[in-house]
Design a protein around this motif. Structure first.
Motif, PDB file in Angstrom:
ATOM      1  N   VAL A 208       0.837  -1.203   0.000  1.00 22.19           N
ATOM      2  CA  VAL A 208       0.000   0.000   0.000  1.00 22.19           C
ATOM      3  C   VAL A 208       0.872   1.253   0.000  1.00 22.19           C
ATOM      4  O   VAL A 208       0.650   2.177  -0.786  1.00 22.19           O
ATOM      5  CB  VAL A 208      -0.948   0.011   1.228  1.00 22.19           C
ATOM      6  N   VAL A 209       1.860   1.274   0.881  1.00 21.49           N
ATOM      7  CA  VAL A 209       2.754   2.433   0.987  1.00 21.49           C
ATOM      8  C   VAL A 209       3.519   2.655  -0.312  1.00 21.49           C
ATOM      9  O   VAL A 209       3.588   3.776  -0.826  1.00 21.49           O
ATOM     10  CB  VAL A 209       3.740   2.253   2.164  1.00 21.49           C
ATOM     11  N   ALA A 210       4.093   1.581  -0.862  1.00 24.20           N
ATOM     12  CA  ALA A 210       4.884   1.710  -2.089  1.00 24.20           C
ATOM     13  C   ALA A 210       4.021   2.164  -3.262  1.00 24.20           C
ATOM     14  O   ALA A 210       4.415   3.047  -4.034  1.00 24.20           O
ATOM     15  CB  ALA A 210       5.543   0.371  -2.413  1.00 24.20           C
ATOM     16  N   SER A 211       2.842   1.581  -3.399  1.00 23.60           N
ATOM     17  CA  SER A 211       1.954   1.927  -4.507  1.00 23.60           C
ATOM     18  C   SER A 211       1.445   3.362  -4.384  1.00 23.60           C
ATOM     19  O   SER A 211       1.460   4.122  -5.359  1.00 23.60           O
ATOM     20  CB  SER A 211       0.773   0.948  -4.544  1.00 23.60           C
ATOM     21  N   ALA A 212       1.016   3.733  -3.174  1.00 18.68           N
ATOM     22  CA  ALA A 212       0.503   5.090  -2.950  1.00 18.68           C
ATOM     23  C   ALA A 212       1.595   6.136  -3.139  1.00 18.68           C
ATOM     24  O   ALA A 212       1.318   7.262  -3.577  1.00 18.68           O
ATOM     25  CB  ALA A 212      -0.094   5.192  -1.554  1.00 18.68           C
ATOM     26  N   SER A 213       2.834   5.767  -2.832  1.00 18.23           N
ATOM     27  CA  SER A 213       3.964   6.694  -2.994  1.00 18.23           C
ATOM     28  C   SER A 213       4.194   7.064  -4.447  1.00 18.23           C
ATOM     29  O   SER A 213       4.790   8.099  -4.752  1.00 18.23           O
ATOM     30  CB  SER A 213       5.245   6.079  -2.410  1.00 18.23           C
ATOM     31  N   MET A 214       3.742   6.212  -5.363  1.00 23.44           N
ATOM     32  CA  MET A 214       3.881   6.522  -6.784  1.00 23.44           C
ATOM     33  C   MET A 214       2.968   7.684  -7.181  1.00 23.44           C
ATOM     34  O   MET A 214       3.164   8.300  -8.224  1.00 23.44           O
ATOM     35  CB  MET A 214       3.530   5.295  -7.636  1.00 23.44           C
ATOM     36  N   VAL A 215       1.942   7.951  -6.341  1.00 25.10           N
ATOM     37  CA  VAL A 215       1.032   9.060  -6.612  1.00 25.10           C
ATOM     38  C   VAL A 215       1.506  10.300  -5.859  1.00 25.10           C
ATOM     39  O   VAL A 215       2.093  11.191  -6.444  1.00 25.10           O
ATOM     40  CB  VAL A 215      -0.421   8.695  -6.227  1.00 25.10           C
ATOM     41  N   ASN A 216       1.277  10.352  -4.544  1.00 27.72           N
ATOM     42  CA  ASN A 216       1.814  11.436  -3.714  1.00 27.72           C
ATOM     43  C   ASN A 216       1.632  11.120  -2.227  1.00 27.72           C
ATOM     44  O   ASN A 216       0.992  10.126  -1.876  1.00 27.72           O
ATOM     45  CB  ASN A 216       1.175  12.802  -4.053  1.00 27.72           C
ATOM     46  N   GLY A 217       2.161  11.976  -1.376  1.00 25.52           N
ATOM     47  CA  GLY A 217       2.128  11.762   0.072  1.00 25.52           C
ATOM     48  C   GLY A 217       0.729  11.731   0.655  1.00 25.52           C
ATOM     49  O   GLY A 217       0.461  10.993   1.613  1.00 25.52           O
TER      50      GLY A 217
END
Length: 348
Positions: A208-217
């Protein structure tokens, strides 16, 4: 004299364990540092995504060493848990309120339908009750952690548990890379819907963290709230899976004597996250404290993601066979399609 000898033995044991952990832990941290530096030139990917991808590359080539296993296991598990706890210090009730009632309903429906669909598909493809239940719980709740909690409740064998953990991790890795693209194509710049898509589907906290990091904080923060809601349902899922398996055993002709069901408590890091969140909402922690918590949470997170990548062995995936891969990919397609439909119906 005996006490002195015993204390010395304990010290030697701690020292031996520390030495065994050191190589893998340091390697994961070095990969995290490289990822942080690389993110300066690759801001679109971000340090978290680079860490897990670089870890996968190195872990399946140059750094495929048994000596790293203990350290990377500690980094993957404990550091990510501490990262989640510290993330609670940066979140308040006002942040959670952004999800709303429809967001909570989305999580419940997504989990429930995923469980039913995964189980029925598993049975249709002639997988055992145990493997179908483990697949259902692992995808609906929180990946390997859910599988480890469900396994004793349904009396699953170690081999069954290991095979499903491998399959769920493979599916999570694929979706981790695809969901930010799917989210951007369908929802554009809508933060909440992309957060729901990522936080409502992906199997592990790290993914979840890695995937969401591809978008923004901001997506990382909101996606984690959706994920935390799923993890908080773990106790309920374990209880009902245990009851379901027990009823099936009682109704069958041959009832085997099985060990007493183990109790499953809510993961400590979820409790820590909630307590920090409550405290921050009521007292409002100083900005410096929140900034420090965010700093350490970020480093723990990236080091843990690097460790996850280093531990991801692609050879294990291909050993499981075509039927396993078809099962995993089918469940993934169901989850993504279901999430898109529910987000549209509930107008999140």
């Amino acid at each position: 004299m005996n006490d002195l000898v015993e204390n010395n033995n304990k010290k030697d044991s701690y020292l031996t364990k520390s030495i065994a952990i050191f190589p893998g832990l340091v390697t994961a941290f070095v990969v995290a540092v490289i990822s942080k530096i690389s993110a300066i030139w690759l801001p679109t990917l971000g340090a978290a995504t680079i860490a897990i991808l670089l870890g996968i590359l190195l872990g399946n080539t140059f750094l495929k060493q048994p000596v790293l296993e203990k350290g990377t296991k500690i980094a993957e598990g404990k550091l990510l848990e501490f990262s989640v706890v510290l993330l609670g210090a940066t979140v308040t009730f006002q942040t959670i309120a952004q999800i709303g009632i429809f967001g909570a309903l989305f999580v419940l429906l997504q989990m429930s339908i995923t469980i039913v669909a995964s189980y029925l598909l598993g049975k249709k493809m002639q997988f055992s009750d145990n493997m179908s239940l483990l697949m259902a719980g692992g995808n609906a709740v929180c990946g390997s952690s859910a599988i480890a909690s469900i396994a004793p409740a349904i009396h699953a064998k170690e081999e069954e548990k290991g095979q499903i953990i491998t399959l769920v991790n493979l599916l999570g890795t694929i979706l981790m890379l695809l969901l930010p693209i799917i989210g951007s194509l369908i929802y554009g710049s809508d933060i909440l819907t992309k957060s729901a898509l990522i936080g409502g589907i992906l199997q592990s906290v790290g993914q979840v963290v890695a995937s969401a990091s591809m978008v923004n904080g901001q997506v990382v923060e909101l996606a984690m709230l959706f994920k935390i809601m799923r993890i908080m349902m773990l106790v309920v899922v374990v209880y009902w899976f245990g009851r379901f398996k027990q009823q099936k055993s009682e109704s069958s002709a041959t009832i085997e004597t099985t060990p007493k069901q183990k109790k499953s408590a809510l993961p400590w890091y979820v409790v820590g996250f909630v307590l920090f969140c409550i405290f921050n909402s009521l007292v409002h922690l100083p900005t410096q404290f929140s900034a420090t918590a965010h700093f350490f949470s970020g480093w723990f997170e990236i080091t843990a993601l690097a460790a996850i990548g280093l531990r991801l062995d692609f050879q294990k995936f291909f050993k499981e066979g075509k039927r396993f891969l078809i099962y995993g990919l089918s469940v993934g397609v169901i989850q993504v399609f279901l999430a898109i439909v529910l987000i549209s119906l509930l107008r999140i």
